[in-house]
Design a protein around this motif. Structure first.
Motif, PDB file in Angstrom:
ATOM      1  N   UNK A 274       0.844  -1.113  -0.528  1.00 19.64           N
ATOM      2  CA  UNK A 274       0.005  -0.152   0.187  1.00 19.64           C
ATOM      3  C   UNK A 274       0.902   1.530  -0.111  1.00 19.64           C
ATOM      4  N   UNK A 275       1.095   2.115  -0.636  1.00 17.74           N
ATOM      5  CA  UNK A 275       1.920   3.278  -1.007  1.00 17.74           C
ATOM      6  C   UNK A 275       1.210   4.001  -0.560  1.00 17.74           C
ATOM      7  N   UNK A 276       1.975   4.660   0.538  1.00 17.91           N
ATOM      8  CA  UNK A 276       0.974   5.740   1.636  1.00 17.91           C
ATOM      9  C   UNK A 276       1.629   7.066   2.078  1.00 17.91           C
ATOM     10  N   UNK A 277       1.463   8.027   1.177  1.00 15.19           N
ATOM     11  CA  UNK A 277       1.259   9.217   1.365  1.00 15.19           C
ATOM     12  C   UNK A 277       0.146  10.260   1.613  1.00 15.19           C
TER      13      UNK A 277
ATOM     14  N   UNK B 270       6.625   9.279  -4.069  1.00 18.69           N
ATOM     15  CA  UNK B 270       6.955   7.756  -4.006  1.00 18.69           C
ATOM     16  C   UNK B 270       5.142   7.369  -4.722  1.00 18.69           C
ATOM     17  N   UNK B 271       4.700   8.211  -4.652  1.00 16.93           N
ATOM     18  CA  UNK B 271       2.883   7.944  -6.276  1.00 16.93           C
ATOM     19  C   UNK B 271       3.699   7.063  -7.248  1.00 16.93           C
ATOM     20  N   UNK B 272       4.461   8.239  -7.888  1.00 16.09           N
ATOM     21  CA  UNK B 272       5.409   7.491  -9.122  1.00 16.09           C
ATOM     22  C   UNK B 272       6.093   6.545  -9.039  1.00 16.09           C
TER      23      UNK B 272
ATOM     24  N   UNK C  71       4.026   3.009  -9.050  1.00 13.42           N
ATOM     25  CA  UNK C  71       3.037   2.978 -10.377  1.00 13.42           C
ATOM     26  C   UNK C  71       4.190   2.766 -11.205  1.00 13.42           C
ATOM     27  N   UNK C  72       5.605   2.292 -10.790  1.00 13.02           N
ATOM     28  CA  UNK C  72       6.400   1.759 -11.604  1.00 13.02           C
ATOM     29  C   UNK C  72       6.852   1.043 -10.852  1.00 13.02           C
ATOM     30  N   UNK C  73       6.444  -0.076 -10.329  1.00  9.63           N
ATOM     31  CA  UNK C  73       6.452  -0.897 -10.129  1.00  9.63           C
ATOM     32  C   UNK C  73       5.730  -2.016 -10.466  1.00  9.63           C
ATOM     33  N   UNK C  74       5.015  -1.997 -10.898  1.00  6.82           N
ATOM     34  CA  UNK C  74       3.830  -2.326 -11.876  1.00  6.82           C
ATOM     35  C   UNK C  74       2.904  -3.127 -11.013  1.00  6.82           C
TER      36      UNK C  74
ATOM     37  N   UNK D 189      -4.953   6.406 -16.899  1.00  2.00           N
ATOM     38  CA  UNK D 189      -4.827   5.339 -17.207  1.00  2.00           C
ATOM     39  C   UNK D 189      -3.753   4.260 -16.807  1.00  2.00           C
ATOM     40  N   UNK D 190      -3.516   5.217 -16.024  1.00  2.00           N
ATOM     41  CA  UNK D 190      -2.573   4.146 -15.063  1.00  2.00           C
ATOM     42  C   UNK D 190      -3.388   3.357 -13.897  1.00  2.00           C
ATOM     43  N   UNK D 191      -4.031   4.000 -13.464  1.00  2.00           N
ATOM     44  CA  UNK D 191      -4.964   3.435 -13.075  1.00  2.00           C
ATOM     45  C   UNK D 191      -6.187   1.505 -13.177  1.00  2.00           C
TER      46      UNK D 191
END
Length: 482
Positions: A205-208, A234-236, A239-242, A265-267
């Motif tokens: 869970x990417x938490x920001x 952190x968000x980007x 997104x980059x770890x697939x 488009x990334x969601x």
């Protein structure tokens, strides 16, 4: 024994120490002095990640050796030389910072007996030296093609949950879940337990401060050594770890999603219902339904999922709650050709998904030839729905392009109804508790579940969505009075 203490506002701090030659075991014990969160990432002399854990009160201990590691640790050679303990306070961006005090102890050459008592359960996945996740997503636990029931959002003592890995495994097996993603805050679980019944899958869970999102089935953990700790960075990085990207509790303040530049488009999915025993969850769910309707009206195929976001032991309760916050409530059902990581992730991305709390919903569209998330152009749909819970009344609400076009009670034998797609962009089905015969016309009924949309892909909006970011979507909703 080495001791460290300090105070850290929003930001990053490094404690360095030397591991002597011949060290067999290392123990790290840490805590925050007051209630709060501090992330601790331990790197060895070769800059390899060896521990990732969230410090809270009370203290937590991690033990690592050549061959074994406790929860939060990664086993491997204990290289002599300078090690680094990176500590992050990620709360307070854009507002008054809340300094957090910490205390930590590092000890070497711990007795083998002490290590053995702290070793995690047998594992199915790990992080290698490059912080890549070594997990066989193609391994098939069951060869059947069917709906599989699981939970996409859960915590253990590795972050701020109350259940150990052993306890979590027992709970999900009692809940009869087919799959489970463990999604710790900014930490990818380095050691997943084995279960005879349930496929336990890695997540994070990417938490920001601008919102949280899950990465289901990541290919790597977050790279936190000297990382840019801003929310945007952190968000980007997340997104980059697939994996499957899923926005969590988007309308549940203060953890709502408000990173305006998020590219839609990334969601892949969005958490519609999160921990239904939390006091603000019902209203947040209704608001999230409006957001999903707006997304589909704008041409984005982002699918509704559920997540327990459970942090508690089964006997515990959220404030004012009368029922447990427990893994599997709500449940997300994914249609997959075999129970495997690859199959579940593919089903999520394709929208072959519905979710429900406890009614025991079974779904069939056109005798199983159509699945949620699919494109049927201007075709005709025949839904057949039934529930196994006979103690409560339930009804189905047919929603087309954001408007309710029909409601029908689900009888004990089930219900069947048809919908033509010729004049609709999309159609979804909401499941609610209540008896239509005794309800007022404007009464909603309590949310129970959602069957994701079927689409008319001939509509031009799906070829070119009218908005591209979360911020643009919110502006569109505000302009339309939502």
């Amino acid at each position: 024994m080495l001791t460290f203490s300090g105070e850290l506002a929003f930001g990053h701090q490094v404690e360095r120490f030397v591991v002597p030659e011949g060290t067999q075991n290392i123990s790290m014990t840490g805590t925050t002095v007051k209630q709060g969160f501090l992330y601790a990432y331990l790197y060895d002399a070769k800059q390899q990640l060896r521990t990732a854990i969230l410090w809270v009160k009370p203290e937590k201990q991690v033990v690592i050796s050549q061959d074994m590691a406790s929860l939060g640790g990664i086993a491997g050679e204990l290289h002599a030389g300078e090690w680094e303990l990176h500590i992050y306070n990620l709360e307070g961006e854009g507002r008054n910072h809340k300094p957090m005090q910490y205390q930590a102890e590092i000890a070497f050459d711990i007795a083998t007996e002490a290590v053995a008592s702290a070793i995690a359960v047998p594992t199915t996945a790990s992080l290698n030296a490059a912080n890549q996740i070594e997990f066989d997503y193609s391994k098939i636990k069951s060869p059947e093609s069917r709906w599989f029931r699981g939970d996409l959002h859960a915590h253990t003592v590795l972050s701020d949950g109350h259940n150990t890995l052993e306890a979590a495994t027992e709970i999900i097996e009692r809940q009869q879940l087919d799959f489970m993603f463990l999604t710790e805050h900014n930490i990818c679980h380095p050691a997943l337990p084995e279960s005879d019944r349930t496929l336990i899958l890695p997540g994070v869970e990417v938490t920001t401060d601008k919102g949280h999102f899950n990465v289901h089935g990541p290919l790597a953990g977050l790279a936190m050594r000297n990382a840019d700790y801003s929310s945007e960075a952190l968000i980007h990085q997340g997104l980059a770890i697939a994996g499957n990207i899923s926005i969590n509790h988007p309308m549940m303040k203060p953890w709502h999603w408000h990173y305006a530049d998020m590219p839609l488009a990334s969601v892949d999915t969005m958490e519609l219902c999160c921990d239904p025993t939390w006091s603000t969850s019902p209203a947040s769910t209704e608001s999230a339904l409006e957001v999903l309707s707006a997304m589909w009206n704008c041409g984005h195929r982002i699918y509704a999922v559920g997540g327990s976001d459970s942090h508690l032991e089964p006997h515990e309760r959220n404030p004012k709650a009368t029922e447990p916050s427990i893994y599997g409530d709500p449940s997300t059902f994914v249609f997959s050709h075999g129970l495997s990581g690859e199959g579940i992730l593919a089903g999520l991305r394709q929208g072959h998904v519905y979710l429900e709390r406890r009614c025991g919903l079974a779904v069939s569209i056109n005798n199983g030839s159509v699945l949620p998330g699919q494109d049927v152009a201007e075709g005709e749909l025949i839904y057949h729905l039934c529930v196994s819970d006979k103690s409560n009344p339930y009804f189905a609400e047919c929603v087309a392009d954001g408007e309710v076009i029909a409601r029908c009670q689900i009888s004990p034998e089930g219900v069947e109804f048809g919908v033509g797609m010729r004049h609709h962009n999309w159609v979804r089905i909401d499941i609610r508790r209540g008896d239509l015969a005794s309800m007022a016309a404007d009464e909603k009924g309590e949310f129970e579940g959602v069957i994701n949309p079927v689409f008319n892909g001939l509509q031009a909006v799906f070829a070119q969505p009218s908005v591209s970011t979360w911020g643009e979507l919110m502006e569109t909703m505000e302009e339309n009075g939502n």
